[in-house]
Design a protein around this motif. Structure first.
Motif, PDB file in Angstrom:
ATOM      1  N   ARG A   1       0.965  -1.306  -0.038  1.00  0.00           N
ATOM      2  CA  ARG A   1       0.097   0.005   0.061  1.00  0.00           C
ATOM      3  C   ARG A   1       0.889   1.192   0.089  1.00  0.00           C
ATOM      4  O   ARG A   1       0.514   2.247  -0.479  1.00  0.00           O
ATOM      5  CB  ARG A   1      -1.082  -0.048   1.143  1.00  0.00           C
ATOM      6  N   LEU A   2       2.058   1.316   0.594  1.00  0.00           N
ATOM      7  CA  LEU A   2       2.893   2.171   0.757  1.00  0.00           C
ATOM      8  C   LEU A   2       3.506   2.667  -0.662  1.00  0.00           C
ATOM      9  O   LEU A   2       3.616   3.661  -1.174  1.00  0.00           O
ATOM     10  CB  LEU A   2       3.886   2.221   1.851  1.00  0.00           C
TER      11      LEU A   2
ATOM     12  N   CYS B   1      -1.429   7.109   4.545  1.00  0.00           N
ATOM     13  CA  CYS B   1      -1.978   5.598   4.360  1.00  0.00           C
ATOM     14  C   CYS B   1      -3.010   5.228   5.678  1.00  0.00           C
ATOM     15  O   CYS B   1      -3.883   4.451   5.574  1.00  0.00           O
ATOM     16  CB  CYS B   1      -1.029   4.480   4.169  1.00  0.00           C
TER      17      CYS B   1
END
Length: 280
Positions: free
Chosen positions: A241-242, A270
């Protein structure tokens, strides 16, 4: 208002997320921080070339796509030095606002932050070969010069709790020790094979069993390793996700001293993104 910002704000929630990497409500909160900063300015002078919303969108494009300042300047009809100053001002304003900053590493030890299980893992971002101290940044794992990022998450909620950065040659366990993470004694800490010996720093920790030719793993140990890998996989998803923001995935071209600030900012964004998606 710049036409690029107008088109982006008219997008639906899904397209907006694909375009910027965040949801509209997160964008609105970040824009509010920048607007307050503009209103708090005391000195008068030449007005900024871009509004707070345009500055924020420009910064998100830099994070999300990691194009050069020259290319972004051409799209926004400003000089590349203006793009660089804008990105750095936005990043500084967001990190100073405290709204987009993760709590300190020592907060994990506080009584109100007792998590049942947390997981730790490290990821590497390739960088250009430095002029000096090249061996310090050379990763034996990736066979190239890298920047290392440590991520600590809650396994139950997948929320990012802490991040830390170091040069590529630093071992994962050494980075954990130097990062200053202090975990509550009642919290279970899990890590991969790179964290063998972490029990010396946190007694309630679990790492995979390691077998040798002389003492191969038993079926029970193999099953335990599979269960641990299945649980620990969540931290890999968080790292993915990062790295949707290409500034943390592509070859890092800018000054390494600002890399830690960008990692902390993107991790905090996030975290907000997760809250907006799963917690309303």
């Amino acid at each position: 208002m710049h036409s690029r910002l107008e088109r982006t704000l008219k997008m639906n929630r899904t397209r907006f997320k694909r375009r910027t990497g965040i949801y509209p409500e997160t964008f609105a909160k970040m824009e509010a921080v920048l607007t307050r900063r503009e209103r708090a300015k005391k000195k008068s002078g030449r007005p900024a070339a871009l509004s707070p919303g345009e500055q924020l969108l420009l910064t998100l494009e830099f994070w999300r796509e990691y194009r050069t300042f020259a290319h972004l300047g051409d799209d926004w009809s400003v000089h590349e030095t203006t793009v660089q100053r804008t990105v750095e001002r936005v990043e500084t304003a967001l990190i100073q606002s405290e709204e987009f900053r993760l709590p300190g590493n020592k907060s994990l030890k506080q009584e109100e932050n007792v998590f049942q299980i947390i997981a730790v893992d490290a990821a590497e971002t390739p960088c250009e070969r430095p002029i000096k101290k090249q061996r310090r940044w050379y990763s034996g794992k990736k066979k190239r010069h890298t920047l290392k990022t440590q991520v600590v998450i809650s396994v139950t909620t997948c929320m990012i709790l802490s991040v830390a950065t170091a040069f590529g040659s630093m071992h994962d366990l050494t980075l954990f020790r130097h990062s200053g993470v202090r975990v509550h004694p009642e919290t279970a800490l899990i890590g991969d094979a790179g964290y063998q010996g972490i029990w010396r720093h946190h007694g309630h920790s679990v790492t995979p069993h390691k077998g040798t030719k002389a003492t191969p793993l038993t079926p029970e140990q193999r099953q335990q390793n599979r269960e641990l890998a299945s649980t620990r996989l969540r931290v890999e998803h968080v790292i993915r996700r990062l790295k949707i923001f290409r500034v943390l995935k592509d070859i890092y071209r800018h000054r390494r001293r600002r890399f830690s600030l960008r990692v902390n900012l993107i991790a905090a964004v996030c975290k907000r993104l997760f809250e907006a998606q799963f917690m309303g």
